[in-house]
Design a protein around this motif. Sequence first.
Motif: not given
Length: 301
Positions: A42-57
């Motif tokens: 769960v921790l790394f899944f949300f970290a992955y989503l946050l990273t991809v989402g932040g960089n795409l933003s």
Amino acid sequence: MSLLQEGELSGQHAEGTLGTVVTEFILLGLVETPGLRPAVFVLFFFAYLLTVGGNLSILAAILVEPKLHTPMYFFLGNLSVLDIGCITVTVPSMLSRLLSHKHTVPYAACLTQLFFFHLLVGVDCFLLTAMAYDRFLAICRPLTYSSRMSQMVQRMLVAVVINHFYCDLPQLFQLSCSSTQLNELLLFGVGFIMAGTPMALIVTSYIHVAAAVLRIRSAEGRKKAFSTCGSHLTVVAIFYGTGIFNYMRLGSAKLSDKDKAVGIFNTVLNPMLNPIIYSLRNPDVQGALWRVLRGRRSVAG
């Protein structure tokens, strides 16, 4: 700098030979307690989503905001793409193994991951150097900045750069039954060329930048000039600090849990922190992100 730490080799004897053919690696992973694996997933899944989402933003803000159509943000957009690539090469495969409870990775898949991860990290080194050169021209050569950092030059710099948990070399060296001294020396030499040379160029650029800024009489002017470099310097310090910690200690007898922490920093935290670092004290990026979220676009003035 590995999330998936040193493991054991699983091999089979080839017919008609006395040697052993390595077919897969056994990765020990981050945690040994099975009960903690769901929390790690769960921790790394949300970290992955946050990273991809932040960089795409960040990428979306740069693309839609005319005020950000400058060389500095052009390079930042490319850095965001690289950050997405770095974390995508490592974390999704780790998450899939956590779900499937598998600890093995095929030999070819391990080397493929190793190749793309180091390719992207190498490109990162040269891109950070191009960003330092951009800051050097903007502060030390402002009158010729537009001509020296034209769109053609920007594209050429990125093109040159491009040409130029996960499997990693320190962990693979630990598994070797033979001496790895020559391999370590070669890696050190390649690392010095790929990372040391860009680092030397970055330091040289910022020595000139610091000298130019200190000649500015206005305190407000000095503060503004330094603020344009602060984010880049922070990213450089984190990127090279963790890389040096990992690759300059290859002769150590045993890799410890500290290396897992460094691996997390390099593969997860670095890409996740970069959009935060670049937007935290930058009102232009913050305004552009807010307009992207609201579906609005400013008019170029």
